[in-house]
Enzyme design. Sequence first.
Site, short mmCIF file in Angstrom:
data_model
loop_
_atom_site.label_atom_id
_atom_site.label_comp_id
_atom_site.label_asym_id
_atom_site.label_seq_id
_atom_site.Cartn_x
_atom_site.Cartn_y
_atom_site.Cartn_z
N GLY A 1 -0.90 1.05 -5.00
CA GLY A 1 -2.20 0.44 -4.73
C GLY A 1 -3.27 1.00 -5.63
CB CYS B 1 6.79 -11.50 0.89
SG CYS B 1 6.83 -9.98 1.85
CB CYS C 1 -0.87 0.06 1.26
SG CYS C 1 -1.94 -1.36 1.46
CG ASN D 1 3.23 0.17 2.93
OD1 ASN D 1 4.30 0.68 2.60
ND2 ASN D 1 2.82 -0.98 2.43
N GLY D 2 2.07 -2.42 4.99
CA GLY D 2 2.85 -3.52 5.56
C GLY D 2 1.93 -4.67 5.91
CB CYS E 1 13.83 -8.02 4.44
SG CYS E 1 12.90 -9.57 4.30
CE1 TYR F 1 6.60 -4.62 -10.89
CE2 TYR F 1 5.66 -4.62 -8.69
CZ TYR F 1 5.50 -4.55 -10.06
OH TYR F 1 4.25 -4.40 -10.58
P1 5GP Z 1 5.58 -13.38 -13.94
O1 5GP Z 1 6.32 -13.72 -15.19
O2 5GP Z 1 6.24 -13.88 -12.74
O3 5GP Z 1 4.13 -13.80 -14.05
O4 5GP Z 1 5.53 -11.82 -13.84
C1 5GP Z 1 6.75 -11.10 -13.77
C2 5GP Z 1 6.44 -9.66 -14.02
O5 5GP Z 1 5.59 -9.18 -12.98
C3 5GP Z 1 7.66 -8.77 -14.03
O6 5GP Z 1 7.60 -7.98 -15.20
C4 5GP Z 1 7.53 -7.89 -12.82
O7 5GP Z 1 7.89 -6.56 -13.14
C5 5GP Z 1 6.08 -7.97 -12.47
N1 5GP Z 1 5.83 -7.97 -11.02
C6 5GP Z 1 6.65 -8.31 -10.01
N2 5GP Z 1 6.03 -8.15 -8.81
C7 5GP Z 1 4.83 -7.66 -9.08
C8 5GP Z 1 3.73 -7.27 -8.25
O8 5GP Z 1 3.78 -7.30 -7.02
N3 5GP Z 1 2.62 -6.80 -8.90
C9 5GP Z 1 2.55 -6.74 -10.27
N4 5GP Z 1 1.44 -6.29 -10.85
N5 5GP Z 1 3.57 -7.11 -11.07
C10 5GP Z 1 4.68 -7.57 -10.48
FE1 SF4 Z 2 9.02 -9.49 1.52
FE2 SF4 Z 2 11.48 -9.35 2.53
FE3 SF4 Z 2 11.12 -10.12 -0.01
FE4 SF4 Z 2 10.64 -7.60 0.72
S1 SF4 Z 2 12.61 -8.64 0.71
S2 SF4 Z 2 9.36 -8.87 -0.61
S3 SF4 Z 2 9.85 -7.85 2.80
S4 SF4 Z 2 10.42 -11.21 1.85
MG MG Z 3 7.77 -5.92 -15.16
#
Ligand code: 5GP
Ligand code: SF4
Ligand code: MG
Length: 462
Positions: A34, A388, A8, A108-109, A439, A248
């Site tokens: 979000g 996570c 968030c 957030n968290g 982390c 990301y």
């Molecule tokens: P996957 O191939 O694992 O389905 O998707 C990877 C893509 O999802 C990458 O381009 C990355 O930037 C994106 N991505 C990584 N984490 C998240 C997230 O928390 N939410 C969304 N919407 N995209 C994510």
């Molecule tokens: Fe979650 Fe830690 Fe990975 Fe961040 S680094 S996404 S807090 S497990």
């Molecule tokens: Mg991506």
Amino acid sequence: MGTPREECGVFAVYGHEDAAKLTYFGLYALQHRGQESAGIVASDGKNVAEYKAMGLVSEVFNETRLKNLKGHLAIGHVRYSTTGSSVLQNAQPFKVCHAGCTLAVAHNGNLINATEIRKALEEKGSIFQTTMDSEVVVHLIAKSRARGLEEGVKNTMSLIKGAYSIVLLTEEAIVGFRDPYGLRPLCIGKVNGAYILSSETCAFDLIQAEYVRDVEPGEVVVIDKGGLKSFKAVESERRANCIFEFIYFARPDSNIFGKNVYALRKALGEALAKEVSIEADFVMPFPDSGNYAAIGFSQASQIPFEFAMIRNHYVGRTFIQPSQSMRDFGVRVKLNPVKEILRGKRVVIVEDSIVRGTTSRTRIKAVREAGAKEITMLVSCPPIRYPCYYGIDFSTKGELIASRNSIEEIRSYLGLDGLHYLSIEAMIEASGRSKDDFCLACFNGEYPMEVRDYKGKFVMEK
Ligand code: 5GP
Ligand code: SF4
Ligand code: MG
């Protein structure tokens, strides 16, 4: 109770005549954190007003709604949830009236002991309105507030475990506090004498606020008519900034945890160039999240950069689905390969992260179908192998591909000629910080707080 986990964005203003409007702009800048719901709670020192709804900030608020949120202090929240619990009652800020006082929180968290706290509170007669872990925070503060707001927050922080960057509003004050590990970001800014708290600094830029400093891990800042007061409420032996915020989640124009996100992503790309030596016609990202590491890799490897995949910026969150026969429509509508650039070429795709692998697979297929001869993917972080528990909801995205497959199996599944993930060591080195600052649990399974073994012996009185 299944606690929904979500990432968030939070924002707060103290001392601006149009605090809600400023918060609206702040949330606008934090929209990437979000998109499910947005909300603002404002106070003029006596009366507290709120508005929250499902949708984007621009859909939720209009002039009239903002005008009704009067006052010089406000907090706001944008919520991202991939869980089914994405309902309005779980939208934030969450506001309660208790013993004649109003309290609202935006969180957030993710708290790892929310279930235990909730059970203990319910046994003592508390009635919960939502399934949010954040609601326990309000209950705890309200309960201990008789000893003063600061004591209430301090006591609450000694009881809750997990990741939290929280902004809180009372009729007369704004409070910001952050978990002792500093898992999620929270920054302090100032504009025309008004104090601002924000998940990320990109929101300061929009409202032309200057960055003052971060809220420190374990620190509480209280802002009221006396100015800003701060104290350390809880100590921890180490920090654990979420490195995935850099990889990301955060916006590249933000500085979080003392570093610029763009620069760090670029350094991850440069680190990839040190780890692999490769011959290719060009480097490309999957925009936008892959752009920065791809630029870093291109500059360091001296392999030219191309935008061979074009993003449609006007794709809403929902659109009318085509008939079954149009496979992968959802992915293709967002990104389209440029055949003229790709045909017959050896390409390196630099990607920020792979979670489930499903999106990547479809995109790679599109690059192949556009005529690329050889496709290698370089990932700017190590394989994500562990869930996570601190607010980034990998678990509801389905299984993590790297938790049950070898790199070779992933390469084959994704339809690649080559696949390389950045090593943990190179990632840390590129960050310019120490391993113990972060982390890294989703990569190495070393959780800064024991989660899986958490048995939940929760003691209310401390
Ligand atoms: P996957 O191939 O694992 O389905 O998707 C990877 C893509 O999802 C990458 O381009 C990355 O930037 C994106 N991505 C990584 N984490 C998240 C997230 O928390 N939410 C969304 N919407 N995209 C994510
Ligand atoms: Fe979650 Fe830690 Fe990975 Fe961040 S680094 S996404 S807090 S497990
Ligand atoms: Mg991506």
